[in-house]
Design an enzyme around this catalytic site. Structure first.
Site, PDB file in Angstrom:
ATOM      1  N   SER A   1       0.843  -1.202   0.000  1.00  0.00           N
ATOM      2  CA  SER A   1       0.000   0.000   0.000  1.00  0.00           C
ATOM      3  C   SER A   1       0.872   1.244   0.000  1.00  0.00           C
ATOM      4  O   SER A   1       1.983   1.243   0.560  1.00  0.00           O
ATOM      5  CB  SER A   1      -0.862  -0.026   1.266  1.00  0.00           C
ATOM      6  OG  SER A   1      -1.441   1.233   1.486  1.00  0.00           O
TER       7      SER A   1
ATOM      8  N   TYR B   1      -2.445  -1.492  10.716  1.00  0.00           N
ATOM      9  CA  TYR B   1      -2.621  -1.937   9.329  1.00  0.00           C
ATOM     10  C   TYR B   1      -1.408  -1.529   8.498  1.00  0.00           C
ATOM     11  O   TYR B   1      -0.791  -2.363   7.810  1.00  0.00           O
ATOM     12  CB  TYR B   1      -3.908  -1.332   8.721  1.00  0.00           C
ATOM     13  CG  TYR B   1      -3.955  -1.523   7.221  1.00  0.00           C
ATOM     14  CD1 TYR B   1      -4.248  -2.766   6.667  1.00  0.00           C
ATOM     15  CD2 TYR B   1      -3.646  -0.470   6.344  1.00  0.00           C
ATOM     16  CE1 TYR B   1      -4.252  -2.951   5.289  1.00  0.00           C
ATOM     17  CE2 TYR B   1      -3.646  -0.658   4.970  1.00  0.00           C
ATOM     18  CZ  TYR B   1      -3.955  -1.891   4.453  1.00  0.00           C
ATOM     19  OH  TYR B   1      -3.938  -2.080   3.091  1.00  0.00           O
TER      20      TYR B   1
ATOM     21  N   LYS C   1       1.787  -3.907   6.688  1.00  0.00           N
ATOM     22  CA  LYS C   1       2.245  -3.909   5.285  1.00  0.00           C
ATOM     23  C   LYS C   1       3.755  -3.650   5.230  1.00  0.00           C
ATOM     24  O   LYS C   1       4.497  -4.278   4.466  1.00  0.00           O
ATOM     25  CB  LYS C   1       1.498  -2.845   4.476  1.00  0.00           C
ATOM     26  CG  LYS C   1       0.032  -3.150   4.263  1.00  0.00           C
ATOM     27  CD  LYS C   1      -0.161  -4.338   3.335  1.00  0.00           C
ATOM     28  CE  LYS C   1      -1.592  -4.794   3.261  1.00  0.00           C
ATOM     29  NZ  LYS C   1      -1.788  -6.053   2.564  1.00  0.00           N
TER      30      LYS C   1
END
Ligand code: NAD
Ligand code: UD1
Length: 351
Positions: free
Chosen positions: A128, A153, A157
Site C-alpha cells: 500500500s 494496518y 504492510k
C-alpha cells in the site's frame, strides 16, 4: 501447445482479488482461489466465472492454516502466488492490533513457508502507498525509504515488505513483486462484480455510491482545512481493472530474482470535493454532504509517480475518472445491497 500456468490467488473472493482473478482467466491463466470469506462472498467468484466463461478452483480456507496451504500446493502445480488475503480497515486495526498482525504478518509468513516447502518462489504481494509514511515528499517514488506508520494496518504492510526483502536476500530463488496500490475504485464494466464493504464503508467511493443509491443519507467529508486547493484531501484514485491488469503485468516480471517494488497509481491527485462533483455529474444524482473534522491519520495529499511500472512492466492506468465513476455507479445501481440480496446464479465451476 504451452501448458496453462496456474496462479494461486489468496483473498481472491475480495474486491481487488475477484477483479484480478477475472483478468488472470482472461489472460489464459488457470486460477486457484483460497479465501476464508471473512470479508467476501463466494457469489463474486461465480460471477467471475460467468464473465470469463470458464471455471476457477475455490478453496474455503485460512491463509494462516499451514496444513491447508501444504495440501493446496501438493494438489496443484502452482506457477506463482498473488497474495491479497488480509484485513484492511485502518480504524479496526487500532482497536484489534493482534488480529491484524496475525492475519497480515503471520499469514504472509505462513504462506512463504509453505511456498518454500513446495518450491514455489514467484510471489506478488499487495502492499500500500501507506508504507511511504507521513513525511514522504509527493509524488511518491519507489526509491524512497519506507516511512513511519501510524496504525497497525500500515505497520503490517511495512513489516511484510521487510520480511520479503530479507527473504530474497537469503535465497536467490525468490522473485517477489511488491505492488503499492494507491486508491482503487470502480468495478468491472459489466456491473456484475464490484466493491461490497460489510457494514459502514470506511472508504470514500463506496460511501458516495451508497449515498447515491439511497442506502445512506449524507456523506461526511473529513476536513476542509487542509493545505490543498479546496481544503479537502487529495488522493490518486485508479480503476480496479487497471489495478487487476497490473498484477498480470507483474507476473511476467517474476522471471527476475529479487524483490521489485512498483507503485500502481495514475500519477494524478484529486480532492474529495472533485470526486463528489464528478460522481454527481456522471450519475446525475445529488450527493448531500457535510463537513466534519479531520479523520485521524489522514494525510493532506499524496499521489504516485507511476513511471517505474510503465518502464519495467509496460503497465499504465488507462481508464479515466468518468469511467471509474460510471463503473462504480453501474455496479451499485445493479446491486444496491452488494452480493447479499441477489438471487444466487449457480455455477458448476467453483469447487
Ligand atoms: P478485501 O477485504 O475485499 O479482500 C481481502 C480478502 O482476503 C477478502 O476476500 C477476505 O475474505 C480475505 N481474507 C481475509 N483474511 C483472510 C484469511 N485469514 N485467510 C484467507 N482469506 C482471508 O480487500 P481488497 O480491497 O480486495 O484488498 C486486497 C489486498 O490489497 C489487501 O491485502 C489490502 O490490504 C490491500 N490493499 C487494498 C487497498 C484498497 O484500497 N482496497 C489499498 C492498498 C492495499
Ligand atoms: C485508506 C487508508 C489506507 C488504506 C486505504 C485502502 C486511512 C487513513 N487510510 O486510504 O491506509 O490503504 O484506505 O483501504 O484510513 N473520506 C471522507 N469521507 C468518508 C470517507 C473518506 O471525507 O466517508 C476522505 C478521507 O478523509 C480521505 C479521502 O476521502 O481524504 C479518501 O479516503 P479513503 O477512501 O478512506 O482512502 P485513504 O484514506 O486514502
Amino acid at each position: 501447445m504451452k501448458p496453462t500456468k496456474k496462479v494461486f490467488v489468496t483473498g481472491g473472493a475480495g474486491y481487488i482479488g475477484s477483479h484480478t482473478a477475472l483478468s488472470l482467466l482472461e489472460a489464459g491463466y488457470d486460477v486457484v482461489v483460497l479465501d476464508n470469506l471473512c470479508n467476501a462472498s463466494q457469489e463474486a467468484l461465480h460471477r467471475v466465472e460467468q464473465l470469463a466463461g470458464r471455471a476457477l478452483t475455490f478453496i474455503e480456507g485460512d491463509i494462516r492454516d499451514r496444513a491447508c496451504l501444504d495440501k493446496l500446493f501438493r494438489e496443484h502445480d502452482i506457477h506463482a502466488v498473488i497474495h491479497f488475503a488480509g484485513l484492511k480497515a485502518v480504524g479496526e486495526s487500532v482497536s484489534a492490533p493482534l488480529a491484524y498482525y496475525d492475519t497480515n504478518v503471520n499469514g504472509s509468513i505462513t504462506l512463504c513457508q509453505a511456498m518454500l516447502q513446495a518450491g514455489v518462489f514467484r510471489l506478488v504481494f499487495s502492499s500500500s502507498a501507506t508504507v511511504y509514511g507521513p513525511e514522504a515528499p509527493i509524488p511518491y517514488i519507489e526509491s524512497m525509504p519506507r516511512g513511519a506508520t501510524s496504525n497497525p494496518y500500515g505497520a503490517s504492510k511495512s513489516i511484510v515488505e521487510q520480511v520479503l526483502d530479507d527473504l530474497v536476500r537469503s535465497d536467490e530463488r525468490w522473485s517477489i513483486a511488491m505492488l503499492r496500490y494507491f486508491n482503487p475504485i470502480g468495478a468491472h464494466s459489466s456491473g456484475m462484480i464490484g466493491e461490497d464493504p460489510q457494514g459502514t464503508p470506511n472508504n470514500l467511493m463506496p460511501y458516495i455510491a451508497q449515498v447515491a443509491v439511497g442506502r445512506r443519507s449524507t456523506l461526511t467529508v473529513f476536513g476542509n482545512d487542509y493545505a490543498t486547493a479546496d481544503g479537502t484531501c487529495v488522493r490518486d484514485y485508479l480503476h480496479v481493472m487497471d489495478l487487476a491488469e497490473g498484477h498480470v503485468s507483474a507476473l511476467d516480471r517474476l522471471t527476475l530474482p529479487g524483490s521489485h517494488i512498483y507503485n500502481l497509481g495514475t500519477g494524478q491527485g484529486l480532492s474529495v470535493l472533485q470526486m463528489i462533483e464528478a460522481f454527481e455529474r456522471v450519475s446525475e444524482r445529488q450527493i448531500p454532504y457535510q463537513f466534519a473534522s479531520r479523520r485521524e491519520g489522514d494525510l493532506a495529499a499524496f499521489w504516485a509517480d507511476p513511471s517505474k511500472a510503465e518502464k519495467e512492466l509496460g503497465w499504465q492506468a488507462l481508464r479515466g475518472l468518468d469511467e471509474m465513476i460510471a463503473d462504480t455507479w453501474r455496479w451499485q445501481r445493479q446491486n444496491p445491497n452488494g452480493y447479499r440480496t441477489e438471487i444466487n446464479t449457480t455455477s458448476q465451476g467453483t469447487s
